[in-house]
Scaffold this motif. Structure first.
Motif, PDB file in Angstrom:
ATOM      1  N   TYR A  88     -23.028 -51.420 -30.206  1.00 28.85           N
ATOM      2  CA  TYR A  88     -23.993 -52.289 -30.719  1.00 28.85           C
ATOM      3  C   TYR A  88     -23.893 -53.771 -30.116  1.00 28.85           C
ATOM      4  O   TYR A  88     -23.158 -54.376 -30.437  1.00 28.85           O
ATOM      5  CB  TYR A  88     -23.744 -52.489 -32.412  1.00 28.85           C
ATOM      6  CG  TYR A  88     -24.558 -53.561 -33.222  1.00 28.85           C
ATOM      7  CD1 TYR A  88     -26.135 -52.919 -33.780  1.00 28.85           C
ATOM      8  CD2 TYR A  88     -24.442 -54.825 -33.445  1.00 28.85           C
ATOM      9  CE1 TYR A  88     -27.010 -53.767 -34.250  1.00 28.85           C
ATOM     10  CE2 TYR A  88     -25.404 -55.359 -34.104  1.00 28.85           C
ATOM     11  CZ  TYR A  88     -26.532 -54.955 -34.439  1.00 28.85           C
ATOM     12  OH  TYR A  88     -27.440 -55.733 -35.158  1.00 28.85           O
ATOM     13  N   TYR A  89     -25.307 -54.085 -29.376  1.00 35.28           N
ATOM     14  CA  TYR A  89     -25.181 -55.199 -29.137  1.00 35.28           C
ATOM     15  C   TYR A  89     -26.525 -55.901 -29.281  1.00 35.28           C
ATOM     16  O   TYR A  89     -27.688 -55.220 -29.502  1.00 35.28           O
ATOM     17  CB  TYR A  89     -25.295 -54.975 -27.391  1.00 35.28           C
ATOM     18  CG  TYR A  89     -25.873 -56.223 -26.434  1.00 35.28           C
ATOM     19  CD1 TYR A  89     -25.255 -57.250 -26.514  1.00 35.28           C
ATOM     20  CD2 TYR A  89     -27.198 -55.957 -25.673  1.00 35.28           C
ATOM     21  CE1 TYR A  89     -25.641 -58.479 -25.770  1.00 35.28           C
ATOM     22  CE2 TYR A  89     -27.598 -57.113 -25.178  1.00 35.28           C
ATOM     23  CZ  TYR A  89     -27.082 -58.223 -24.987  1.00 35.28           C
ATOM     24  OH  TYR A  89     -27.309 -59.300 -24.340  1.00 35.28           O
ATOM     25  N   ALA A  90     -26.358 -57.170 -29.920  1.00 34.62           N
ATOM     26  CA  ALA A  90     -27.606 -57.705 -30.633  1.00 34.62           C
ATOM     27  C   ALA A  90     -27.546 -59.019 -30.117  1.00 34.62           C
ATOM     28  O   ALA A  90     -26.414 -59.897 -29.779  1.00 34.62           O
ATOM     29  CB  ALA A  90     -27.459 -57.842 -32.059  1.00 34.62           C
ATOM     30  N   SER A  91     -28.805 -59.746 -29.896  1.00 31.76           N
ATOM     31  CA  SER A  91     -29.092 -61.114 -29.321  1.00 31.76           C
ATOM     32  C   SER A  91     -30.566 -61.744 -29.958  1.00 31.76           C
ATOM     33  O   SER A  91     -31.182 -60.784 -30.485  1.00 31.76           O
ATOM     34  CB  SER A  91     -29.162 -60.916 -27.687  1.00 31.76           C
ATOM     35  OG  SER A  91     -30.172 -60.219 -27.212  1.00 31.76           O
ATOM     36  N   GLY A  92     -30.530 -62.831 -29.527  1.00 32.65           N
ATOM     37  CA  GLY A  92     -31.790 -63.400 -30.073  1.00 32.65           C
ATOM     38  C   GLY A  92     -33.035 -63.116 -29.255  1.00 32.65           C
ATOM     39  O   GLY A  92     -34.047 -62.850 -29.423  1.00 32.65           O
ATOM     40  N   LYS A  93     -32.642 -63.051 -27.829  1.00 29.77           N
ATOM     41  CA  LYS A  93     -33.646 -62.596 -27.016  1.00 29.77           C
ATOM     42  C   LYS A  93     -32.715 -61.862 -25.727  1.00 29.77           C
ATOM     43  O   LYS A  93     -31.870 -62.324 -25.273  1.00 29.77           O
ATOM     44  CB  LYS A  93     -34.163 -63.982 -26.167  1.00 29.77           C
ATOM     45  CG  LYS A  93     -35.260 -63.604 -25.215  1.00 29.77           C
ATOM     46  CD  LYS A  93     -35.952 -64.770 -24.704  1.00 29.77           C
ATOM     47  CE  LYS A  93     -36.793 -64.342 -23.459  1.00 29.77           C
ATOM     48  NZ  LYS A  93     -37.635 -63.417 -23.677  1.00 29.77           N
TER      49      LYS A  93
END
Length: 336
Positions: A88-93
């Motif tokens: 699971y990889y999450a970022s703002g942009k």
């Protein structure tokens, strides 16, 4: 992003994988993987605040190895072979180049562990993360034949403790590491005080060692009674997780040389020896508990698989003091 990482995932395929990356779910065939009567073992983890150093140093291609390692090293202590992994990889942009570097590390970790990267989630959430920040978590599933599950129930007094060398702090204690770096006034591009060949950031980001193939090879022999992955809680809190209340692990700190990074952290941070042993692995990433008569054979297998092995202690009957771990030569090791 999905197209960029598909080749990385395909490079980790193994027997049992049934579908490619990009579907709503991934299928895995245990029978095709060679299991008769399997027990599934699962684990999920992250890499903690080591992420902050990766982001600050701009080094993203090893943190994925850490992510896989933290999950699969936990599986193998049950005797399980890791089969597949999801991230699971999450970022703002989303920055595709950063994301691909991260997944390349995950794929490398999966190759080292012999498991398949069969899926995951890439989330872009504006407003949730500061610019440049991202979060990372992983989930692994493994299997072990029912009659080969490793529980630690057979550990007895007299068993030998074999310590497998770590590559550094692995993925634990990094909130303290970051505070120590702040205290020294160094930045992550400066030369590492404990490693003249690398910048501080790169040195602190040395990826967690993956012990899966070495430990599985040792388990094919006889006499291995337990494995302990030395994660958060260090050498004090992790060993007792795999033996009974009537036993204690006697660990001799004089049996191996403390890696320079730990000496630097202790000195620069003013951290007491006992706290170092409770927070960090201090150079031992996995402990293999094995019958005394078979310790030499187990050590030989582990060394032949590429691991550095130290005989670091033994199991004893628990003393009246009630301590589950007895650290011999702890203060002397830090003075040496």
């Amino acid at each position: 992003m999905v197209e960029a990482i598909k080749p990385l995932a395909l490079g980790t395929r193994r027997p049992g994988v049934m579908e490619g990356l990009g579907g709503f779910g991934a299928l895995f065939d245990l029978k095709a993987a060679g299991y008769r009567d399997p027990i599934l073992v699962s684990g999920t983890d992250g890499v903690g605040t080591k992420l902050k150093i990766a982001i600050a140093a701009g080094i993203h291609d090893t943190i994925g190895i850490d992510l896989v390692a933290m999950c699969v090293n936990d599986l193998v202590v049950q005797g399980a072979e890791p089969l597949f992994f999801l991230d699971y990889y999450a970022s703002g942009k989303l920055e595709v180049s950063v994301g691909r570097a991260i997944v390349a590390g995950i794929a490398e970790g999966c190759r080292q562990a012999g498991c398949a990267l069969i899926g995951g989630e890439t989330a872009e959430m504006p407003g949730m993360y500061a610019e440049g920040d991202y979060d990372l978590a992983g989930f692994a599933v493994g299997a072990v034949e029912r009659d080969r599950v490793l529980t630690g129930a057979t550990v007895t007094a007299g068993d030998v403790l074999l310590g497998l060398a770590s590559s550094g702090p692995h993925s634990n204690g990094y909130s303290l590491v970051r505070r120590i770096v702040d205290r020294t006034g160094l930045n992550y591009q400066d030369n590492a005080p404990f490693d003249s060949k690398r910048p501080l950031g790169a040195a602190l980001l040395a990826p967690t060692k993956i012990y899966v193939k070495s430990c599985l090879a040792a388990l094919k022999g006889e006499g291995v009674n337990a494995l302990a992955h030395i994660t958060g809680g260090g050498l004090i809190e992790n060993p007792p997780r795999v033996f009974g209340d009537h036993l204690a692990a006697e660990i001799d700190f004089g049996a191996w040389t403390l890696p320079p990074v730990f000496r630097w952290l202790a000195e620069a941070g003013g951290v007491a020896p006992h706290e170092m042993a409770r927070t960090f692995n201090c150079g031992i990433g996995m402990i293999v508990t094995v019958e005394k008569s078979r310790a030499a054979a187990a050590a030989k297998i582990l060394r032949e698989s590429g691991k550095t092995v130290f005989e670091i202690g033994r199991m004893i009957s628990r003393p009246k003091s009630g301590d589950a771990v007895i650290l011999k030569g702890l203060d002397d090791a830090w003075r040496g």
